[in-house]
Design a protein around this motif. Structure first.
Motif, PDB file in Angstrom:
ATOM      1  N   LYS A  33      -5.995 -11.114  -0.635  1.00 54.66           N
ATOM      2  CA  LYS A  33      -7.344 -11.221  -1.202  1.00 54.66           C
ATOM      3  C   LYS A  33      -8.309 -10.336  -0.423  1.00 54.66           C
ATOM      4  O   LYS A  33      -9.130  -9.624  -1.008  1.00 54.66           O
ATOM      5  N   ALA A  34      -8.172 -10.372   0.885  1.00 52.34           N
ATOM      6  CA  ALA A  34      -9.068  -9.559   1.720  1.00 52.34           C
ATOM      7  C   ALA A  34      -8.898  -8.072   1.429  1.00 52.34           C
ATOM      8  O   ALA A  34      -9.828  -7.285   1.558  1.00 52.34           O
ATOM      9  N   GLU A  35      -7.700  -7.695   1.011  1.00 53.63           N
ATOM     10  CA  GLU A  35      -7.416  -6.286   0.710  1.00 53.63           C
ATOM     11  C   GLU A  35      -7.622  -5.954  -0.758  1.00 53.63           C
ATOM     12  O   GLU A  35      -7.402  -4.820  -1.183  1.00 53.63           O
ATOM     13  N   GLY A  36      -7.981  -6.966  -1.541  1.00 51.33           N
ATOM     14  CA  GLY A  36      -8.200  -6.733  -2.974  1.00 51.33           C
ATOM     15  C   GLY A  36      -6.922  -6.507  -3.761  1.00 51.33           C
ATOM     16  O   GLY A  36      -6.925  -5.845  -4.795  1.00 51.33           O
ATOM     17  N   ILE A  37      -5.803  -7.072  -3.267  1.00 48.47           N
ATOM     18  CA  ILE A  37      -4.533  -6.932  -4.002  1.00 48.47           C
ATOM     19  C   ILE A  37      -4.245  -8.247  -4.722  1.00 48.47           C
ATOM     20  O   ILE A  37      -4.021  -9.276  -4.074  1.00 48.47           O
ATOM     21  N   PRO A  38      -4.233  -8.246  -6.039  1.00 51.08           N
ATOM     22  CA  PRO A  38      -3.958  -9.492  -6.757  1.00 51.08           C
ATOM     23  C   PRO A  38      -2.497  -9.916  -6.610  1.00 51.08           C
ATOM     24  O   PRO A  38      -1.614  -9.081  -6.429  1.00 51.08           O
TER      25      PRO A  38
ATOM     26  N   SER B 235      -3.169 -15.156  -9.272  1.00 52.57           N
ATOM     27  CA  SER B 235      -4.060 -15.068 -10.426  1.00 52.57           C
ATOM     28  C   SER B 235      -3.303 -14.888 -11.728  1.00 52.57           C
ATOM     29  O   SER B 235      -3.895 -14.900 -12.795  1.00 52.57           O
TER      30      SER B 235
ATOM     31  N   SER C 193      -9.756  -5.108 -12.891  1.00 52.37           N
ATOM     32  CA  SER C 193     -10.958  -5.951 -12.948  1.00 52.37           C
ATOM     33  C   SER C 193     -10.612  -7.421 -12.709  1.00 52.37           C
ATOM     34  O   SER C 193     -11.499  -8.238 -12.504  1.00 52.37           O
ATOM     35  N   ASN C 194      -9.303  -7.730 -12.763  1.00 48.34           N
ATOM     36  CA  ASN C 194      -8.859  -9.094 -12.507  1.00 48.34           C
ATOM     37  C   ASN C 194      -9.545 -10.101 -13.410  1.00 48.34           C
ATOM     38  O   ASN C 194      -9.981 -11.162 -12.981  1.00 48.34           O
TER      39      ASN C 194
ATOM     40  N   ARG D  48       0.839  -1.215   0.000  1.00 49.71           N
ATOM     41  CA  ARG D  48       0.000   0.000   0.000  1.00 49.71           C
ATOM     42  C   ARG D  48       0.868   1.256   0.000  1.00 49.71           C
ATOM     43  O   ARG D  48       0.619   2.188  -0.747  1.00 49.71           O
TER      44      ARG D  48
ATOM     45  N   HIS E 253       0.179  -2.125  -7.328  1.00 48.67           N
ATOM     46  CA  HIS E 253      -1.105  -2.676  -7.768  1.00 48.67           C
ATOM     47  C   HIS E 253      -1.207  -4.163  -7.481  1.00 48.67           C
ATOM     48  O   HIS E 253      -2.288  -4.730  -7.489  1.00 48.67           O
ATOM     49  N   SER E 254      -0.078  -4.801  -7.308  1.00 51.34           N
ATOM     50  CA  SER E 254      -0.093  -6.254  -7.112  1.00 51.34           C
ATOM     51  C   SER E 254       1.134  -6.668  -6.308  1.00 51.34           C
ATOM     52  O   SER E 254       2.042  -5.866  -6.086  1.00 51.34           O
TER      53      SER E 254
END
Ligand code: SF4
Lengths: 379, 311
Positions: free
Chosen positions: B113-118, B140, B305-306, B84, B89-90
């Protein structure tokens, strides 16, 4: 347009240095430089022939281009001991052979040498681990004396105060005022500059996986060989070059990782900074040597370097530089000038010479060589 | 790596990382994942291979016990915080083999995953079907190293008997995830297999981006001859008809790092290569996942958008 000619060992490609776009180049100077690169594949930063490569390449280029000013860097001894322990005898021997290369160069070329050591090295005795701070600490791979701290909390400052490896920390505004500046705004600059004690290196996120064993010492002074000079400070070296060039073809020779303890020629001790500050071997130190004024603020340690690294920017082959720095002595020198060195890909930026040839090694991985032709109009 | 404790297999040094820093995604390399995005690059120590040319041998071939004092000790939340703060972004695992650190990665994967970071990874792909399913639950996007096919090559240069599990795992992952493949080429060792490898990959999916590397002779191969760039370029001629995106790089100044439209060959993404993990985005022509000239789709994983977009 400045042209970058890259030799990836057995294969060459040419680029516009600024845009990084491939470029078709023709002309006698570029053709000559291509031949020099093809004839001198880089052996590697820590190879025992690395410094010999500097001398051989420089002599070849001098023979073809006939410059009046030459800038050389010898760095094998700096890289060789950085990540792998070397016995003291072996290190001394390597430094002695580096000076042997200087002598060979001076004898064969007839150039009058001015020799600068960038400072002594010292064994790592401790690590200042900043990964637990609440703020963000940023340090670059090759800097061990200075680190930038962003968003520091009281707890962070208390930690720094109690750490045996921290000599001090200074608000960035005070750093600026040391160099006579007051209002430089740049979001990449830190809130505090941290300074380590002798023998300590920082650990922050983003540093190289390899952990150093020898790092630059507290080099408030550096050795300079310049017979007859009365200068006292790093900012006076440019004047020495200018003076020498009135009479002689002159070579400024930088010995990386060599300080007053190991310098083998007679020398005078020059101040290597200002007040509390001293330069580490870095772009800022080179720019100060070549421009004759302090340049730490232009190339500061501890900045958020990655903020420019991943956006489209100019000078993709030029390390930290995103624009061509101004003010190097050779920028305006009317005679022909060249640079050759094995300290990575920034000599073409800091020296301002017509033609530079440098190794293209990243984190000691040998990719080949790069030459930059800035001017072709002096032939 | 693992050890046995009371009849369980446990990780020896959980949450110890050899690296943790920001990098551009092209440098990993991923050429078809959010061009120009920033990732947090992480790695651990040791590997299940012993490639003769390993560039990271000082970490990958080292016993983690020796290296552990030099490693970062970062819990999953520390790594998320670093990602962060460095505006990544990943998170990408790329130093050694992720299969040697699965429990730590499972925990980190859940936090990310909980934080939305691929998360993505480089892997040599040599693992059991069970392990590959675990990695597929964490990551992913993948860049799998297909190093060579013949058992002689694999025994001599890598220290394994067969590449079959790797091909099987590429096939498995490409069915559900974004996959790129990397092959370091050694003249006289695996360059004769270029066309067979291209056939295998195109049978799986013609759109898999294939990174052909000029081997950088490091570690046990230091001092050996650098492979000839012009010869490898010529050897790739027929493979270029089989796969839609072939890149030839891992050396400074490569002329084969741009993405071209598979249909009309217009350049849609320009890059610059500094060699050895130093590739950068130069410019995206148009919008990146469409050809700027003819509008044909370009394979691209958009990390926001993964979602994998197939043509
Ligand atoms: S698989 Fe990768 S990390 Fe492991 S030994 Fe081979 S090159 Fe090194």
């Amino acid at each position: 347009m400045s042209t970058a000619i890259i030799d990836a060992r057995g294969w060459q490609n040419c680029f516009d240095l600024r845009t990084g776009d491939e470029a078709e180049i023709v002309g006698p100077v570029c053709e000559m430089v291509k031949a020099v690169l093809a004839g001198h594949p880089y052996p590697g930063d820590t190879d025992f022939t690395s410094n010999r490569w500097v001398t051989d390449t420089a002599l070849d280029l001098i023979g073809r281009y006939e410059p009046r000013f030459v800038f050389l860097t010898y760095a094998q001894q700096y890289f060789s001991g950085r990540y792998e322990s070397m016995a003291e005898g072996a290190r001394k021997d390597m430094i002695s052979r580096a000076f042997g290369e200087v002598e060979r160069f001076a004898d064969a070329s007839g150039f009058a040498p001015i020799i600068v050591g960038t400072g002594d090295m010292t064994p790592v005795t401790g690590i200042v681990d900043l990964t637990g701070l609440e703020g963000l600490a940023i340090c670059t791979h090759w800097s061990t004396r200075y680190t930038g701290l962003f968003d520091a909390t009281k707890k962070d400052l208390a930690f720094l105060e109690g750490h045996p490896g921290i000599e001090g920390y200074m608000p960035w505004s005070e750093v600026l005022s040391t160099f006579g500046e007051t209002d430089r705004k740049d979001a990449r600059l830190p809130e505090y500059l941290l300074m380590s004690r002798k023998g300590y290196a920082f650990r922050t996120v983003g540093i190289l996986m390899k952990v150093p064993v020898m790092i630059p010492s507290t080099n408030y002074h550096i050795p300079v060989y310049a017979p007859g000079s009365d200068a006292m400070n790093i900012t006076g070296i440019r004047g020495l070059i200018e003076e020498s060039l009135h009479e002689n073809k002159t070579a400024l020779i930088v010995m990386e990782g060599v300080g007053c303890d190991d310098f083998l020629w007679p020398y005078r001790s020059f101040g290597n900074g200002k007040d509390w500050f001293y330069y580490e071997p870095s772009e800022a130190q080179y720019m100060t040597i070549t421009s004759g004024r302090h340049r730490f603020i232009d190339f500061p340690s501890g900045n958020k370097y990655f903020d420019v690294d991943d956006r489209r920017r100019d000078y993709p082959f030029s390390g930290i530089f995103k624009s061509a720095p101004q003010g190097s002595f050779a920028d305006t020198f009317p005679g022909k000038s060249i640079a050759v060195g094995n300290k990575s890909m920034f000599m073409h930026m800091v020296t301002g010479v017509d033609i530079s040839v440098e190794c293209f090694a990243r984190n000691l991985y040998n990719q080949g060589t790069m030459a930059v032709v800035r001017r072709e109009n002096k032939v | 790596m693992y050890t046995r404790s009371a009849n369980n297999i446990v990780e020896r040094f959980p949450h110890r990382w050899s690296s943790c820093g920001a990098a551009v995604i092209e440098s990993v390399p991923f050429y078809h994942v959010s061009p120009g995005s920033r990732c947090l690059v992480i790695g651990t120590a040791s590997c299940n291979f012993r490639c003769r040319y390993c560039s990271n041998a000082f970490v990958a071939k080292e016993d983690p016990f020796v290296y552990v004092k030099k490693m970062y000790h970062l819990e999953p939340e520390d790594i998320i915080r670093a990602a962060r703060r460095l505006e990544c972004h990943s998170i990408v695992f790329n130093v050694n083999e992720p299969a040697v650190s699965i429990p730590s990665l499972v925990e980190l994967g859940a936090a990310a995953k909980a934080e939305g970071i691929p998360m993505g990874c480089l892997s040599n792909g040599y693992m059991t079907g069970e392990s590959v399913e675990i990695l597929a639950s964490i990551f992913s996007f993948f860049n799998i190293s297909l190093k060579g096919l013949s058992s002689e090559f694999n025994r001599r240069y890598i220290g394994i008997a067969s590449s079959e599990p790797i091909v099987r795992n590429i096939e498995r992952l490409a069915r559900g995830w974004h996959v790129e493949v990397t092959t370091p080429l050694i003249e006289g060792a695996n360059d004769g297999e270029i066309d067979v490898m291209a056939d295998i990959l195109s049978d799986i999916d013609r759109e898999i981006p294939w990174h052909v590397f000029r081997l950088l002779p490091e570690d046990e191969m230091k001092g050996e001859r650098y492979p000839d760039i012009s010869d490898i370029d010529a050897a790739l001629t027929s493979a270029r008809q089989k796969l839609r995106y072939i890149y030839f790089h891992n050396f400074v100044g490569s002329a084969w790092v741009n993405t071209q439209c598979p249909r009309c060959h217009s350049v849609s993404i320009e890059r610059v290569s500094l060699g050895c993990g130093g590739d950068k985005l130069k410019r995206v022509v148009g919008i990146g996942d469409r050809c700027p000239a003819c509008g044909s789709p370009i394979r691209m994983l958009n990390l926001v958008s993964n979602r994998k977009e197939n043509t």
